[in-house]
Design a protein around this motif. Structure first.
Motif, PDB file in Angstrom:
ATOM      1  N   LYS A 104       0.840  -1.180   0.000  1.00 50.71           N
ATOM      2  CA  LYS A 104       0.000   0.000   0.000  1.00 50.71           C
ATOM      3  C   LYS A 104       0.884   1.242   0.000  1.00 50.71           C
ATOM      4  N   MET A 105       0.543   2.235  -0.829  1.00 55.02           N
ATOM      5  CA  MET A 105       1.288   3.488  -0.868  1.00 55.02           C
ATOM      6  C   MET A 105       0.593   4.516   0.011  1.00 55.02           C
ATOM      7  N   ILE A 106       1.371   5.128   0.892  1.00 57.99           N
ATOM      8  CA  ILE A 106       0.850   6.177   1.760  1.00 57.99           C
ATOM      9  C   ILE A 106       1.565   7.471   1.413  1.00 57.99           C
ATOM     10  N   LEU A 107       0.807   8.541   1.232  1.00 61.43           N
ATOM     11  CA  LEU A 107       1.378   9.849   0.947  1.00 61.43           C
ATOM     12  C   LEU A 107       1.904  10.435   2.246  1.00 61.43           C
ATOM     13  N   VAL A 108       3.198  10.778   2.259  1.00 61.43           N
ATOM     14  CA  VAL A 108       3.847  11.323   3.454  1.00 61.43           C
ATOM     15  C   VAL A 108       4.031  12.838   3.323  1.00 61.43           C
ATOM     16  N   ASP A 109       4.288  13.310   2.105  1.00 61.16           N
ATOM     17  CA  ASP A 109       4.509  14.740   1.878  1.00 61.16           C
ATOM     18  C   ASP A 109       4.221  15.064   0.431  1.00 61.16           C
ATOM     19  N   VAL A 110       3.710  16.256   0.164  1.00 60.72           N
ATOM     20  CA  VAL A 110       3.476  16.713  -1.208  1.00 60.72           C
ATOM     21  C   VAL A 110       3.720  18.220  -1.240  1.00 60.72           C
ATOM     22  N   ARG A 111       4.451  18.665  -2.258  1.00 56.87           N
ATOM     23  CA  ARG A 111       4.781  20.085  -2.437  1.00 56.87           C
ATOM     24  C   ARG A 111       4.763  20.409  -3.917  1.00 56.87           C
ATOM     25  N   PRO A 112       4.474  21.679  -4.255  1.00 57.06           N
ATOM     26  CA  PRO A 112       4.588  22.049  -5.653  1.00 57.06           C
ATOM     27  C   PRO A 112       6.010  21.757  -6.148  1.00 57.06           C
ATOM     28  N   ALA A 113       6.107  21.204  -7.345  1.00 60.97           N
ATOM     29  CA  ALA A 113       7.432  20.873  -7.901  1.00 60.97           C
ATOM     30  C   ALA A 113       8.176  22.170  -8.184  1.00 60.97           C
ATOM     31  N   PRO A 114       9.491  22.157  -7.963  1.00 63.52           N
ATOM     32  CA  PRO A 114      10.266  23.354  -8.282  1.00 63.52           C
ATOM     33  C   PRO A 114      10.189  23.652  -9.769  1.00 63.52           C
ATOM     34  N   LYS A 115      10.094  24.921 -10.107  1.00 63.23           N
ATOM     35  CA  LYS A 115      10.051  25.296 -11.522  1.00 63.23           C
ATOM     36  C   LYS A 115      11.470  25.224 -12.065  1.00 63.23           C
ATOM     37  N   GLY A 116      11.592  24.677 -13.245  1.00 63.74           N
ATOM     38  CA  GLY A 116      12.939  24.562 -13.766  1.00 63.74           C
ATOM     39  C   GLY A 116      13.047  24.251 -15.190  1.00 63.74           C
TER      40      GLY A 116
END
Length: 103
Positions: A91-103
């Motif tokens: 099972k996959m559990i989401l631990v952290d999510v952030r906008p991806a750095p622009k690049g």
């Protein structure tokens, strides 16, 4: 086991309240994921899958996108944890999510 992955966030919603005397407080992130290999029949493209993370306060961090949500979603960087699920499934559990750095 933890790992980082890039994904597309298509939406999120917070939920807080009480049901039958039990309090609840969470945010659900709807991330695009590939269709699972075990899906029957042919497969093509992506689906969104809900992942709960944190409390309803988590939504506040994303308010910057409220009036300008991109039609194709927001590119994000996620940290997932793989844990043992029922039977031989993982099972996959989401631990952290952030906008991806622009690049």
């Amino acid at each position: 086991m933890r790992f980082e992955a890039q994904a597309v966030l298509h939406g999120l919603n917070s939920s807080k309240g009480e049901f039958e005397g039990r309090p609840y407080d969470s945010t659900t992130f709807h991330l695009a994921v590939e269709l699972p290999e075990r899906a029957t029949g042919e497969k093509m493209g992506n689906v969104t899958r809900p992942f709960k993370l944190g409390t309803s306060e988590e939504l506040q961090k994303w308010k910057v996108f409220k009036d300008k949500w991109p039609a194709n979603g927001v590119n994000v960087s996620c940290i997932f944890e793989m844990v043992a699920g029922a039977g031989n499934e993982s099972k996959m559990i989401l631990v952290d999510v952030r906008p991806a750095p622009k690049g």
